[in-house]
Scaffold this motif. Structure first.
Motif, short mmCIF file in Angstrom:
data_model
loop_
_atom_site.label_atom_id
_atom_site.label_comp_id
_atom_site.label_asym_id
_atom_site.label_seq_id
_atom_site.Cartn_x
_atom_site.Cartn_y
_atom_site.Cartn_z
N LYS A 63 64.05 58.44 72.31
CA LYS A 63 62.61 58.29 72.11
C LYS A 63 61.97 57.56 73.29
N VAL A 64 62.61 56.49 73.73
CA VAL A 64 62.09 55.73 74.87
C VAL A 64 62.10 56.58 76.13
N LEU A 65 63.19 57.31 76.35
CA LEU A 65 63.34 58.14 77.55
C LEU A 65 62.32 59.28 77.57
N PHE A 66 62.19 59.99 76.47
CA PHE A 66 61.27 61.13 76.41
C PHE A 66 59.81 60.68 76.53
N TYR A 67 59.48 59.59 75.86
CA TYR A 67 58.11 59.09 75.94
C TYR A 67 57.78 58.65 77.36
N SER A 68 58.75 58.06 78.04
CA SER A 68 58.52 57.61 79.41
C SER A 68 58.23 58.79 80.33
N TYR A 69 59.01 59.86 80.20
CA TYR A 69 58.78 61.03 81.06
C TYR A 69 57.50 61.76 80.66
N TYR A 70 57.14 61.69 79.40
CA TYR A 70 55.86 62.26 78.98
C TYR A 70 54.69 61.54 79.66
N ARG A 101 69.63 48.82 83.40
CA ARG A 101 70.95 49.42 83.65
C ARG A 101 71.42 50.22 82.44
N THR A 102 71.18 49.68 81.26
CA THR A 102 71.54 50.39 80.03
C THR A 102 70.76 51.70 79.91
N ILE A 103 69.48 51.66 80.23
CA ILE A 103 68.64 52.86 80.16
C ILE A 103 69.14 53.91 81.15
N ASN A 104 69.41 53.47 82.38
CA ASN A 104 69.86 54.42 83.40
C ASN A 104 71.23 54.99 83.07
N ASN A 105 72.12 54.15 82.57
CA ASN A 105 73.46 54.64 82.19
C ASN A 105 73.37 55.65 81.07
N PHE A 106 72.50 55.41 80.09
CA PHE A 106 72.32 56.36 79.00
C PHE A 106 71.79 57.69 79.54
N ARG A 107 70.86 57.61 80.45
CA ARG A 107 70.24 58.81 81.02
C ARG A 107 71.27 59.68 81.73
N THR A 108 72.12 59.08 82.53
CA THR A 108 73.08 59.86 83.31
C THR A 108 74.36 60.19 82.53
N ARG A 109 74.65 59.41 81.51
CA ARG A 109 75.88 59.63 80.75
C ARG A 109 75.83 60.93 79.95
N HIS A 110 74.66 61.29 79.47
CA HIS A 110 74.56 62.41 78.53
C HIS A 110 73.94 63.66 79.17
N MET A 111 74.23 63.87 80.45
CA MET A 111 73.66 65.03 81.15
C MET A 111 74.07 66.36 80.52
N GLU A 112 75.29 66.44 80.02
CA GLU A 112 75.78 67.71 79.47
C GLU A 112 75.15 68.04 78.13
N LYS A 442 72.27 65.11 88.99
CA LYS A 442 71.25 64.16 88.55
C LYS A 442 69.84 64.67 88.84
N ALA A 443 69.68 65.43 89.93
CA ALA A 443 68.37 66.03 90.21
C ALA A 443 68.01 67.04 89.13
N SER A 444 69.00 67.81 88.68
CA SER A 444 68.79 68.76 87.59
C SER A 444 68.44 68.04 86.30
N LEU A 445 69.13 66.93 86.03
CA LEU A 445 68.83 66.10 84.85
C LEU A 445 67.40 65.59 84.91
N GLU A 446 66.99 65.09 86.06
CA GLU A 446 65.66 64.53 86.21
C GLU A 446 64.59 65.59 85.96
N PHE A 447 64.83 66.79 86.49
CA PHE A 447 63.87 67.88 86.30
C PHE A 447 63.79 68.30 84.84
N MET A 448 64.92 68.35 84.16
CA MET A 448 64.90 68.74 82.75
C MET A 448 64.15 67.71 81.91
#
Length: 476
Positions: A63-70, A101-112, A442-448
């Motif tokens: 929720k935090v991640l999606f709202y931030s990118y929105y 760091r926790t936010i960034n780790n969560f973001r990159t950990r679940h790319m798949e 990670k660039a693909s993750l960021e774009f998605m």
């Protein structure tokens, strides 16, 4: 004394906070909260183990991640600041404050797992009537990598830089130590040069793997190749492709490439959009970068969608000019019996026919009246004018006729109004002109995540009330 209320900034305050009471009912954070509550996150949960320190709840982190990118907030540090100070973030997190760091780790950990979540959100858009399957517009946008152009090297520049560093180390070792140039200073400078030497050696190995003399590799992000942008700048970049529905601008499929748009990408994006939405679009449009003879043959013979794809020379042919003006190959008439007539009315004869592994042919025609033609020098520098006709040229002519028709012209003119605003929202409204993360994955993750934010914005703007009526237990 005036009868004022007591005012004391040093006095402590105790105030109970109920996160659910902080925002008005129609606030976008509530809409995104509802969307995430509707998602099936079992794949995400399966990546966690039972032992160890309990992590933050993945649903809250999403929720935090999606709202931030929105909202256009892509920095994990800025998200962290929001969690500490902003009511919308406090509502989403339940007043929990994971650090950056926790936010960034969560973001990159679940790319798949993210592509599956992207698909679920597209399905929700379909369910809410935001995808109408009339027009799918495809285009790519180049976004600068998290790297400087000056850190990009080709093989020649790499060799020069490597020799310069080696020479610098040699001079430092030979230089006498004195009170101004101490042993400590020499050691620090040599340490920096040794680091550069190791980086250049790693880059040299990357060139060896690529086996391409003309390639350019960036020392900061080796996977980001130098690409030319619309404004003329050449920058290390990634190319992000979107397939956007024409009704409300929902992005149905995304793909990230390390090279500019090419014809092979088109049908992959169309098939991805079909899989994500569960239906085929009536019309598909893209620019000339996505068009070649092989694609034209496939879309005419094998596909159910109506494709509108201009070839590289279509605009030139429509304007009636070209590289050779009147004598451009587009002005040579091909009759129904296969005979080629040059602009001066002379017949051309077949010189050679080349056959290729995929079954198509390339026929080379040669002029018969070039020797006596008074316009010879305007037409060709050789003794005789030659032109090459691909055996699949008929498919190009079929496509050109579709683009010239009233319906085709009307549909194709809508393309820019569908896909370009999405790119404009990225770069102008959200300020996404450069990546925050490095590497292709990670660039693909960021774009998605950017496109998930865009699709959530469509739901928030057009279907907020309908969304809130969907029961949490209802599958997307």
């Amino acid at each position: 004394m005036n009868n004022f209320r007591e005012y004391n900034q040093a006095q402590g305050i105790f105030r109970p906070i109920v996160p659910n009471d902080l925002l008005e009912p129609e606030h976008p954070a509530r809409i995104i909260d509802r969307v995430v509550e509707l998602l099936d996150l079992e794949r995400l949960y399966d990546e966690y183990k039972e032992e160890g320190n309990p992590p933050y709840h993945p649903r809250m982190m999403l929720k935090v991640l999606f709202y931030s990118y929105y909202t256009g907030i892509m920095s994990s540090r800025k998200m962290w600041e929001g969690l500490k100070n902003r009511a919308d973030y406090i509502f989403l997190s339940g007043d929990q404050v994971p650090n950056f760091r926790t936010i960034n780790n969560f973001r990159t950990r679940h790319m798949e797992v993210l592509p599956d979540i992207f698909t679920q959100i597209v399905h929700l858009c379909v369910k809410l009537g935001l995808v109408e399957f009339e027009h799918l517009a495809i285009d790519g946008e180049k976004v600068q990598a998290n790297a400087s152009y000056h850190r990009s090297k080709n093989k020649k520049r790499l060799g020069a830089s490597y020799e310069r560093v080696r020479e610098g180390i040699k001079k430092l070792l030979e230089r006498e130590v004195n009170e101004d140039f101490t042993e400590e200073k020499r050691g620090e400078r040599i340490k920096k040069l040794r680091k550069q030497e190791r980086e250049l050696m790693g880059l040299k190995k990357a060139f060896e793997r690529m086996n391409d003399e003309k390639a350019t590799v960036n020392m900061t992000d080796e996977e980001a190749l130098v690409m030319r942008h619309k404004d003329g700048r050449s920058l290390p970049s990634y190319n992000h492709q979107s397939a956007v529905d024409g009704s409300y601008g929902v992005t149905c499929a995304v793909k990230t490439e390390v090279k500019p748009d090419k014809a092979d990408d088109l049908l992959k994006l169309v098939d991805m959009a079909k899989g994500n939405t569960g239906g085929a679009h009536e019309n598909v449009t893209a620019d000339s970068a996505f068009c070649d003879y092989a694609v034209l043959e496939k879309v005419e013979e094998e596909r159910e969608e109506n494709f509108l794809l201009p070839d590289m020379m279509f605009e030139t042919a429509e304007k009636g000019n070209g590289a050779k003006g009147k004598y451009d190959s587009s002005h040579f008439e091909k009759r129904e019996d296969g005979v080629i007539i040059c602009p001066e009315g002379h017949t051309m004869e077949v010189k050679t026919v080349n056959r290729y592994e995929d079954g198509h042919t390339m026929t080379i025609y040669e002029g018969t009246g070039c020797g006596s033609c008074i316009f010879h020098d305007e037409c060709t520098k050789g003794k005789k004018r030659t032109i090459a006709i691909d055996g699949r040229d008929g498919y190009r002519e079929i496509m050109r006729e579709k683009l010239r028709s009233d319906k085709g012209r009307e549909v194709y003119m809508e393309r820019q109004g569908i896909v370009e605003p999405v790119h404009g929202d990225d770069q102008k409204n959200k300020g996404w002109r450069q990546h925050h993360l490095r590497g292709l994955a990670k660039a693909s993750l960021e774009f998605m995540l950017i496109r998930i934010g865009s699709n959530l914005g469509k739901i928030t703007r057009y279907r907020a009330q309908e969304l809130m009526l969907i029961p949490i237990s209802a599958p997307i």
